[in-house]
Design a protein around this motif. Structure first.
Motif, short mmCIF file in Angstrom:
data_model
loop_
_atom_site.label_atom_id
_atom_site.label_comp_id
_atom_site.label_asym_id
_atom_site.label_seq_id
_atom_site.Cartn_x
_atom_site.Cartn_y
_atom_site.Cartn_z
N LEU A 21 0.82 -1.20 0.00
CA LEU A 21 0.00 0.00 0.00
C LEU A 21 0.86 1.26 0.00
N THR A 22 1.94 1.26 0.78
CA THR A 22 2.74 2.48 0.90
C THR A 22 3.57 2.76 -0.35
N LYS A 23 3.60 1.81 -1.29
CA LYS A 23 4.20 2.13 -2.59
C LYS A 23 3.33 3.14 -3.33
N LYS A 234 0.46 -11.21 -2.54
CA LYS A 234 1.74 -11.49 -3.21
C LYS A 234 1.72 -10.93 -4.64
N LEU A 235 0.63 -11.19 -5.36
CA LEU A 235 0.51 -10.69 -6.73
C LEU A 235 0.48 -9.16 -6.75
N VAL A 240 2.80 -3.60 -8.12
CA VAL A 240 3.22 -2.23 -7.82
C VAL A 240 4.70 -1.99 -8.11
N GLU A 241 5.46 -3.07 -8.30
CA GLU A 241 6.87 -2.92 -8.65
C GLU A 241 7.07 -2.62 -10.14
N LEU A 242 6.02 -2.86 -10.94
CA LEU A 242 6.11 -2.61 -12.38
C LEU A 242 6.03 -1.11 -12.67
N GLU A 246 3.09 -0.20 -17.41
CA GLU A 246 3.00 -1.65 -17.57
C GLU A 246 1.96 -2.27 -16.65
N GLN A 247 1.63 -1.57 -15.55
CA GLN A 247 0.67 -2.11 -14.59
C GLN A 247 -0.69 -2.33 -15.23
N GLN A 248 -1.18 -1.34 -15.99
CA GLN A 248 -2.50 -1.45 -16.61
C GLN A 248 -2.53 -2.56 -17.66
#
Length: 357
Positions: A21-23, A234-235, A240-242, A246-248
């Motif tokens: 969440l804090t990302k 986990k997923l 959020v690292e992408l 690329e996330q969408q």
């Protein structure tokens, strides 16, 4: 700013959820008087309306509304007696407005379960029992105090308190959640300062495996919690690292319109009966949080306390009309409304507040 406390047994994914969440943490400089501790994250509430308004107004700055998430020390059986970090846990959680209860529903031999095996129903009951027992102590003390005062003389105020606390005592003494008890408005007001743990809104986060995302019914019994959301933490932590672009694409490949994280944040916002209004101009477009049912002067006071006192009127445009026509176009088309002190704000209102000196 309202706070959501993340609770759960050890090794259920609670801290991973908080870190994920804090990302999405927002710039805290935009929120006055907001002191951020290591276990507090101020997270953006997803709202695609804001970007559309900013585009129309050609805003130099875009400021979303936000909500605070608090990562609270893991709870173990016996916490109400001080087991583990029980006292610290219970002290922290009394301060939050809502509880996000993470329940483990994934199998992983590499992640041990504090009670030996995965059982969402058992884990849910363990946490709720600890909260109810902590509430029982608080309710017993209040009931004793109120009845002691009534021996010296009965008043309407004491009778209302005694009625409310008695109802709550009966419930929590049986291990039930205090939010199952129906109280009158007067009774609710009389016990508000008790700040009972089990009277807070609760959203259950079913931390599922990556292939379980869409099914909140877990286990052979078909056990299902009300007010629950199934999320593969986990997923989500991988998403959020992408890079943002690329996330969408990744979500679309999974057949999802919105990430589980965004669904979770939006659900918390809704359960707290919050709505959003906007201000939009060339300088900035900004989302503001208010409670459903708030009137225009109090909404203006969210922007600046002096605005409530000096409120004259609100000029209001529905966000869809603002996006379609622009502010000037909406005014010309008669889509701008002038509202007074009794106007109840609606979700999606775009406002200019006129105030005196």
């Amino acid at each position: 700013m309202l706070q959501v406390g993340i609770v759960g047994l050890p090794n259920v994914g609670k801290s991973t959820l908080f870190k994920t969440l804090t990302k999405k943490q927002v710039d805290c400089a935009n929120f006055p008087f907001c002191t951020i501790e290591p276990n507090v994250g101020v997270v953006e509430v997803p709202d695609n309306r804001l970007q559309q308004l900013a585009r129309v107004s050609q805003s130099k700055k875009v400021i979303p509304t936000a909500i605070e998430f608090v990562d609270i020390a893991g709870l173990v059986k016996g916490a109400h007696k001080g087991e583990g970090l029980g006292n610290k846990f219970l002290s922290n959680i009394r301060e939050v407005d809502m509880i996000l209860h993470v329940v483990r529903a994934f199998e992983d031999t590499n992640v041990t379960h504090v009670d030996g095996g995965v059982d969402p129903k058992r884990d849910k009951e363990t946490i709720e029992t600890e909260l109810a027992m902590a509430d029982l102590t608080a309710v017993e003390k209040r009931l004793e105090t109120v009845r002691g005062k009534m021996k010296s003389g009965r008043t309407k105020e004491l009778e209302v308190q005694e009625s409310a606390v008695s109802k709550l005592y009966e419930a929590v003494a049986e291990g039930k959640m205090a939010n199952t008890v129906e109280l009158t408005d007067d009774e609710e007001q009389a016990v508000r300062d008790l700040n009972l743990l089990t009277r807070k809104p609760v959203l259950y986060v079913m931390n599922v495996g990556e292939t379980q995302r869409s099914d909140p019914s877990i286990g052979e019994s078909g056990f299902k919690m009300t007010d629950n959301i199934a999320v593969s933490i986990k997923l989500e932590s991988e998403i959020v690292e992408l890079p943002v672009e690329e996330q969408q694409t990744f979500l679309q490949e999974l057949g999802l319109e919105q990430s589980g994280l965004d669904r979770l944040i939006t659900k918390c916002y809704d359960m707290l009966t919050l709505i959003t209004f906007f201000t939009s101009g060339e300088k900035e477009s900004r989302a503001w949080t208010i409670t459903r049912g708030t009137k225009a002067p109090q909404a203006a006071g969210v922007i600046h306390t002096d605005f409530e006192r000096a409120f004259i009127r609100a000029e209001v445009i529905d966000w869809k009309d603002f996006v379609e026509l622009g502010e000037a176009g909406a005014r010309e088309a008669g889509k701008l409304r002038v509202e007074g002190k009794e106007y109840v704000m609606q979700d999606g209102d775009v406002c200019h507040f006129r105030v005196g000196v």
